[in-house]
Scaffold this motif. Sequence first.
Motif, PDB file in Angstrom:
ATOM      1  N   VAL A   1      23.798   1.942 -22.431  1.00  0.00           N
ATOM      2  CA  VAL A   1      22.916   2.641 -21.482  1.00  0.00           C
ATOM      3  C   VAL A   1      22.895   4.250 -21.916  1.00  0.00           C
ATOM      4  O   VAL A   1      24.047   4.959 -21.896  1.00  0.00           O
ATOM      5  CB  VAL A   1      23.046   2.585 -19.999  1.00  0.00           C
ATOM      6  N   ARG A   2      21.922   4.720 -22.582  1.00  0.00           N
ATOM      7  CA  ARG A   2      21.899   5.894 -23.245  1.00  0.00           C
ATOM      8  C   ARG A   2      20.695   6.749 -22.311  1.00  0.00           C
ATOM      9  O   ARG A   2      20.578   7.922 -22.900  1.00  0.00           O
ATOM     10  CB  ARG A   2      21.617   6.124 -24.568  1.00  0.00           C
ATOM     11  N   VAL A   3      20.020   6.462 -21.614  1.00  0.00           N
ATOM     12  CA  VAL A   3      18.588   6.977 -21.157  1.00  0.00           C
ATOM     13  C   VAL A   3      19.351   7.387 -19.545  1.00  0.00           C
ATOM     14  O   VAL A   3      20.150   6.818 -18.845  1.00  0.00           O
ATOM     15  CB  VAL A   3      17.570   6.257 -21.165  1.00  0.00           C
ATOM     16  N   PRO A   4      18.691   8.375 -18.874  1.00  0.00           N
ATOM     17  CA  PRO A   4      19.023   8.897 -17.520  1.00  0.00           C
ATOM     18  C   PRO A   4      18.772   7.785 -16.671  1.00  0.00           C
ATOM     19  O   PRO A   4      17.840   7.160 -16.591  1.00  0.00           O
ATOM     20  CB  PRO A   4      18.159  10.025 -17.414  1.00  0.00           C
ATOM     21  N   VAL A   5      19.972   7.605 -15.665  1.00  0.00           N
ATOM     22  CA  VAL A   5      19.720   6.667 -14.786  1.00  0.00           C
ATOM     23  C   VAL A   5      20.394   7.254 -13.325  1.00  0.00           C
ATOM     24  O   VAL A   5      21.042   7.944 -13.424  1.00  0.00           O
ATOM     25  CB  VAL A   5      20.788   5.292 -15.166  1.00  0.00           C
ATOM     26  N   ALA A   6      19.479   6.694 -12.228  1.00  0.00           N
ATOM     27  CA  ALA A   6      19.945   7.114 -10.981  1.00  0.00           C
ATOM     28  C   ALA A   6      20.369   5.810 -10.163  1.00  0.00           C
ATOM     29  O   ALA A   6      19.681   4.856 -10.165  1.00  0.00           O
ATOM     30  CB  ALA A   6      18.683   7.976 -10.286  1.00  0.00           C
ATOM     31  N   VAL A   7      21.492   5.909  -9.561  1.00  0.00           N
ATOM     32  CA  VAL A   7      21.800   4.962  -8.553  1.00  0.00           C
ATOM     33  C   VAL A   7      21.686   5.319  -7.154  1.00  0.00           C
ATOM     34  O   VAL A   7      22.216   6.047  -6.478  1.00  0.00           O
ATOM     35  CB  VAL A   7      23.183   4.555  -8.832  1.00  0.00           C
ATOM     36  N   TRP A   8      20.774   4.433  -6.254  1.00  0.00           N
ATOM     37  CA  TRP A   8      20.531   4.668  -4.963  1.00  0.00           C
ATOM     38  C   TRP A   8      21.255   3.602  -4.104  1.00  0.00           C
ATOM     39  O   TRP A   8      20.846   2.265  -4.341  1.00  0.00           O
ATOM     40  CB  TRP A   8      19.148   4.579  -4.709  1.00  0.00           C
TER      41      TRP A   8
ATOM     42  N   ARG B   1       0.749  -1.386  -0.184  1.00  0.00           N
ATOM     43  CA  ARG B   1       0.032   0.071   0.057  1.00  0.00           C
ATOM     44  C   ARG B   1       0.783   1.275   0.138  1.00  0.00           C
ATOM     45  O   ARG B   1       0.534   2.205  -0.875  1.00  0.00           O
ATOM     46  CB  ARG B   1      -1.158  -0.025   1.116  1.00  0.00           C
ATOM     47  N   PRO B   2       1.888   1.432   0.880  1.00  0.00           N
ATOM     48  CA  PRO B   2       2.790   2.602   0.828  1.00  0.00           C
ATOM     49  C   PRO B   2       3.378   2.955  -0.662  1.00  0.00           C
ATOM     50  O   PRO B   2       3.269   4.051  -0.834  1.00  0.00           O
ATOM     51  CB  PRO B   2       3.741   2.355   1.723  1.00  0.00           C
ATOM     52  N   LEU B   3       3.679   1.952  -1.218  1.00  0.00           N
ATOM     53  CA  LEU B   3       4.396   1.890  -2.539  1.00  0.00           C
ATOM     54  C   LEU B   3       3.248   2.269  -3.711  1.00  0.00           C
ATOM     55  O   LEU B   3       3.417   3.265  -4.508  1.00  0.00           O
ATOM     56  CB  LEU B   3       5.087   0.816  -2.820  1.00  0.00           C
ATOM     57  N   ASP B   4       2.243   1.718  -3.358  1.00  0.00           N
ATOM     58  CA  ASP B   4       1.153   2.086  -4.320  1.00  0.00           C
ATOM     59  C   ASP B   4       0.378   3.476  -4.360  1.00  0.00           C
ATOM     60  O   ASP B   4       0.340   4.281  -5.335  1.00  0.00           O
ATOM     61  CB  ASP B   4      -0.212   0.994  -4.333  1.00  0.00           C
ATOM     62  N   GLU B   5       0.343   3.918  -2.970  1.00  0.00           N
ATOM     63  CA  GLU B   5      -0.027   5.448  -2.727  1.00  0.00           C
ATOM     64  C   GLU B   5       1.007   6.274  -3.333  1.00  0.00           C
ATOM     65  O   GLU B   5       0.668   7.388  -3.820  1.00  0.00           O
ATOM     66  CB  GLU B   5      -0.473   5.501  -1.434  1.00  0.00           C
ATOM     67  N   ALA B   6       2.362   6.084  -2.975  1.00  0.00           N
ATOM     68  CA  ALA B   6       3.197   7.074  -3.284  1.00  0.00           C
ATOM     69  C   ALA B   6       3.171   7.057  -4.882  1.00  0.00           C
ATOM     70  O   ALA B   6       3.271   8.235  -5.487  1.00  0.00           O
ATOM     71  CB  ALA B   6       4.832   6.647  -2.801  1.00  0.00           C
ATOM     72  N   ALA B   7       3.038   6.087  -5.553  1.00  0.00           N
ATOM     73  CA  ALA B   7       2.681   6.242  -7.079  1.00  0.00           C
ATOM     74  C   ALA B   7       1.789   6.977  -7.430  1.00  0.00           C
ATOM     75  O   ALA B   7       1.840   7.759  -8.314  1.00  0.00           O
ATOM     76  CB  ALA B   7       2.901   4.776  -7.619  1.00  0.00           C
TER      77      ALA B   7
ATOM     78  N   THR C   1      15.990   0.259   4.220  1.00  0.00           N
ATOM     79  CA  THR C   1      15.456   1.377   4.554  1.00  0.00           C
ATOM     80  C   THR C   1      15.443   2.443   3.392  1.00  0.00           C
ATOM     81  O   THR C   1      14.342   3.539   3.563  1.00  0.00           O
ATOM     82  CB  THR C   1      16.440   2.091   5.632  1.00  0.00           C
ATOM     83  N   LEU C   2      16.052   2.140   2.385  1.00  0.00           N
ATOM     84  CA  LEU C   2      15.687   3.178   1.175  1.00  0.00           C
ATOM     85  C   LEU C   2      14.274   3.035   0.632  1.00  0.00           C
ATOM     86  O   LEU C   2      13.871   4.086   0.237  1.00  0.00           O
ATOM     87  CB  LEU C   2      16.610   2.608  -0.043  1.00  0.00           C
ATOM     88  N   ILE C   3      13.566   1.926   0.715  1.00  0.00           N
ATOM     89  CA  ILE C   3      12.086   1.920   0.372  1.00  0.00           C
ATOM     90  C   ILE C   3      11.294   3.111   1.150  1.00  0.00           C
ATOM     91  O   ILE C   3      10.323   3.585   0.488  1.00  0.00           O
ATOM     92  CB  ILE C   3      11.653   0.523   0.723  1.00  0.00           C
ATOM     93  N   ALA C   4      11.808   3.555   2.458  1.00  0.00           N
ATOM     94  CA  ALA C   4      11.033   4.333   3.069  1.00  0.00           C
ATOM     95  C   ALA C   4      11.074   5.823   2.411  1.00  0.00           C
ATOM     96  O   ALA C   4      10.341   6.650   2.703  1.00  0.00           O
ATOM     97  CB  ALA C   4      11.700   4.625   4.375  1.00  0.00           C
ATOM     98  N   GLN C   5      12.106   5.928   1.490  1.00  0.00           N
ATOM     99  CA  GLN C   5      12.346   7.224   0.737  1.00  0.00           C
ATOM    100  C   GLN C   5      11.701   7.106  -0.892  1.00  0.00           C
ATOM    101  O   GLN C   5      12.033   7.735  -1.579  1.00  0.00           O
ATOM    102  CB  GLN C   5      13.884   7.334   0.468  1.00  0.00           C
ATOM    103  N   VAL C   6      10.914   6.239  -1.102  1.00  0.00           N
ATOM    104  CA  VAL C   6      10.224   6.185  -2.105  1.00  0.00           C
ATOM    105  C   VAL C   6       9.655   7.357  -2.852  1.00  0.00           C
ATOM    106  O   VAL C   6       9.969   7.240  -4.109  1.00  0.00           O
ATOM    107  CB  VAL C   6       8.985   4.868  -2.083  1.00  0.00           C
ATOM    108  N   ASP C   7       9.074   8.037  -2.056  1.00  0.00           N
ATOM    109  CA  ASP C   7       8.651   9.210  -2.743  1.00  0.00           C
ATOM    110  C   ASP C   7       9.592  10.120  -3.261  1.00  0.00           C
ATOM    111  O   ASP C   7       9.468  10.699  -4.394  1.00  0.00           O
ATOM    112  CB  ASP C   7       7.799  10.066  -1.734  1.00  0.00           C
TER     113      ASP C   7
END
Length: 309
Positions: A243-250, A48-54, A285-291
């Motif tokens: 890879v030629r599209v923007p990428v973020a690494v967390w 639910r938290p992930l679904d709601e954030a999306a 804990t990174l999932i808590a930063q999903v927003d």
Amino acid sequence: MDDTSAGDGTLLVTTPDGRELEVLDGGDAAGFPLLLHGGTPTAAVRYRPLDEAAARLGLRLVTYSRPGYGASTPRPPTLDGPRVAEDVADVVTILDALDLDEFLTLGWSGGGPRALACAALLPARCRAAGTLAGVAPYDAAGLDWYAGMGPENVEDFTTAAQGRAAYEELLAQSLTPLFTATADDVAAAFGGVLTPTDAAAMTGDFAAWTAETFRRAGAQGIVGAVDDGLAIVGPWGFDLTDVRVPVAVWQGRQDAMVPYEHGAWLAAHVPGAEAHLFEDEGHVTLIAQVDVVLADLIRLAGLAGPGQG
């Protein structure tokens, strides 16, 4: 392709070779598509938290159970073994079945390579990609792949590197506690790969979702997890330099499942990657930063914001 619905956002999509893929459709139904690749082992279970954030960010959240997990048909074994790149064909099948063109993608842990594969192999459709505590290639030059990794994962991947027979024997024993774990004991089932930082986060709704995900992942036994592990330690089937599209690494340093150095290596070797490397974050804990993660993905893709695109 033909698809059937269970009425709860879960679909069964048929691939060109006759397999079925279990797909979960949620978030903002009118939003820009986000394809989420779960970790290992994994299955499409609503959180639910992930679904709601999306939904808050105007994203249509699509995820699926990789072959052998949940209700997704396993792939037949091949002499070359499973390849991460093979999952991109399934991604295309899912996108086409849902009538989706462009998309964002995010991969967590063992799902990270799948997000990068989409970035490398679907540049006309993938607007941006992110890896969240994602693994680096097993043959990554200059990376001590096991440094900082918990003993259970070291045993898991070193055995996977020995081949299917040895890996099947190991997982038949080691995955039983995870596949049967409840919300109350899932943290203990992780053993030494859960750092104190992550153990503190493995509670409440997140622990319940994790336990449900593992139970769903094991619906067909170990077959999905075997292929996942073999794919991670084998050739991925694509080149990161493509890879030629923007990428973020967390990535967080308090991570014993996928060590910090994996994220640092990816940030340095994926062309143009933006690094989000933290001293105090773990694997969970990174999932808590999903927003924050999803908002950053929207920015990388050049989308204006919620509801856009």
